[in-house]
Design an enzyme around this catalytic site. Sequence first.
Site, PDB file in Angstrom:
ATOM      1  N   GLU A  46       5.300  -3.589   2.423  1.00 55.54           N
ATOM      2  CA  GLU A  46       3.999  -3.042   2.803  1.00 55.54           C
ATOM      3  C   GLU A  46       3.344  -4.110   3.638  1.00 55.54           C
ATOM      4  O   GLU A  46       2.932  -5.142   3.119  1.00 55.54           O
ATOM      5  CB  GLU A  46       3.195  -2.705   1.536  1.00 55.54           C
ATOM      6  CG  GLU A  46       2.211  -1.579   1.778  1.00 55.54           C
ATOM      7  CD  GLU A  46       0.894  -2.103   2.299  1.00 55.54           C
ATOM      8  OE1 GLU A  46       0.777  -2.214   3.548  1.00 55.54           O
ATOM      9  OE2 GLU A  46       0.015  -2.400   1.504  1.00 55.54           O
ATOM     10  N   LYS A  77       5.493 -12.815  -8.329  1.00 55.27           N
ATOM     11  CA  LYS A  77       4.993 -14.036  -7.688  1.00 55.27           C
ATOM     12  C   LYS A  77       3.727 -13.618  -6.936  1.00 55.27           C
ATOM     13  O   LYS A  77       3.790 -13.045  -5.851  1.00 55.27           O
ATOM     14  CB  LYS A  77       6.044 -14.600  -6.717  1.00 55.27           C
ATOM     15  CG  LYS A  77       5.903 -16.083  -6.397  1.00 55.27           C
ATOM     16  CD  LYS A  77       4.571 -16.514  -5.826  1.00 55.27           C
ATOM     17  CE  LYS A  77       4.453 -16.263  -4.339  1.00 55.27           C
ATOM     18  NZ  LYS A  77       3.110 -16.725  -3.816  1.00 55.27           N
ATOM     19  N   CYS A 110      -5.396  -3.959   4.600  1.00 51.23           N
ATOM     20  CA  CYS A 110      -4.317  -3.655   5.543  1.00 51.23           C
ATOM     21  C   CYS A 110      -4.516  -2.299   6.203  1.00 51.23           C
ATOM     22  O   CYS A 110      -4.102  -2.092   7.332  1.00 51.23           O
ATOM     23  CB  CYS A 110      -2.972  -3.740   4.846  1.00 51.23           C
ATOM     24  SG  CYS A 110      -2.963  -2.953   3.239  1.00 51.23           S
ATOM     25  N   GLU A 161      -3.281  -7.573  14.064  1.00 56.21           N
ATOM     26  CA  GLU A 161      -4.090  -7.457  12.852  1.00 56.21           C
ATOM     27  C   GLU A 161      -4.947  -8.706  12.703  1.00 56.21           C
ATOM     28  O   GLU A 161      -4.430  -9.818  12.632  1.00 56.21           O
ATOM     29  CB  GLU A 161      -3.164  -7.304  11.635  1.00 56.21           C
ATOM     30  CG  GLU A 161      -3.931  -7.105  10.348  1.00 56.21           C
ATOM     31  CD  GLU A 161      -3.026  -6.768   9.174  1.00 56.21           C
ATOM     32  OE1 GLU A 161      -2.106  -7.563   8.888  1.00 56.21           O
ATOM     33  OE2 GLU A 161      -3.238  -5.716   8.551  1.00 56.21           O
TER      34      GLU A 161
END
Length: 462
Positions: A245, A170, A279, A369
Amino acid sequence: MKAHDGMYLDGAWRPAVGKDTIAVVNPVDEQVIAEVPAGTAEDVDAAVRAARAALPGWAATAPAGRAARIAALRDALAAREDEIAGTVTAELGAPPPFARAVHTGMPIVVAGSYAELAASHPFEERVGNSTVYAEPVGVVGAITPWNYPLHQIVAKVAPALAAGCTVVLKPAEDTPLTAQLFAEAVHAAGVPAGVFNLVTGLGPVAGQALAEHEGVDLVSFTGSTAVGSRIGAVAGAAVKRVALELGGKSANVILESADLARAVAVGVANVMGNSGQTCSAWTRMLVHTSRYDEAVALAAEAAAKYADRIGPLVSARQRDRVRGYIERGIAEGARLVAGGPGAPREHGYFVSPTVLADVTPEMTVAQEEIFGPVLSILRYEDEEDALRIANGTVYGLAGAVWAGDEAEAVAFARRMETGQVDINGGRFNPLAPFGGYKRSGVGRELGAHGLAEYLQTKSLQF
Ligand code: NAP
Ligand code: MG
């Protein structure tokens, strides 16, 4: 752009169960470039059934046979490099040279690495009076983000296929066209029907159905910590394997003895690449107080040079989120030395390359983040202070250390709570394990460690 109006399921493009679609938008000019079907729980169920049915045959295929199909997949991707790069540019907004070198080149290398690992991995070992077999975990549900559309897919699907697992993917709703091209490459490579299946759709619908499906043995997710922790909870309750992750807030630690100009230049480039949507980006630069002002001036100058060549963010939502963080940083007392929250262009989801100085460890822009072209520069007094700041977030994905002496940098890196550290600008290694300490995730991707995620062991005693 050309798009399939169905799902790649059991070896063919088949109509979706529902009629809903997802519009794909070019972030440079905000135009709709294609539509893809929005998959439902029923589409996911059909895909998982296909993957289950294909599992025994693929798991029993000799490693050399799986390796041959993965090598063919690498070749199929390489044969369509231009088209893939153009698609990543169209749906993510990545500038063409970056789309080609990184978004297309890197996953081709990673696919190649798994063709080799599938052939060379010891799937059987002798331990005393036992033979230990490494067997595939089973059906993998892979959920991927938009920031590196092809890399994130290949980093899951290639090791899963090498291990003998079958997959339902997906992909992110913002970048489904690259995922469709990947499915075409899998088909061209002669991977047997049902071994790989694609369901495009929305996270809370198709993604959630996949994570919750009882026919899925392992969920591999890359994306936000918020969604990842929920997926981990669902998988935990069902006693499923899970790999996560998640985000990062990585530190670029410039020790006093470092080549400051080089450390700052590479550090700024690391944050601005992919418009900051990485990331593992080194979004916190840590500089000794004696060289702080010099570093800030160098960083501001370097960032300004990216103003004309940086791509947009993927969506209006991400753009607004990033601008909000810049405003919040300024409101909490950071000093804006490059860029800012204003719109640099009339159209497109652009954010100016931004540098915030006088950032202190407790500020939001030092903790959360941002996922945009925003660098925070922090000051430290001594190495213990630098270590406390470097380790002072919930994340631990990547980082960098610069020092005049390599041993000094290594000694510091060994004390960092993080999964990867680049020493004095060390190059990206597609075989090195990639993944997080702390809330940056669970599990590792890439290389032999990435393959091990998709294996489970069986011991026979003699
Ligand atoms: P996200 O929502 O976590 O998206 C990642 C993937 O998970 C997408 O395929 C998404 O589908 C899917 N998803 C969303 N909700 C789900 C659910 N309830 N169950 C199962 N799957 C679900 O991330 P995002 O919204 O795209 O980005 C938000 C923030 O996440 C970013 O600003 C950044 O901080 C972080 N992020 C990190 C990475 C990374 O590499 N670690 C990558 C991307 C984003 P949809 O595409 O339909 O949402
Ligand atoms: Mg989302």
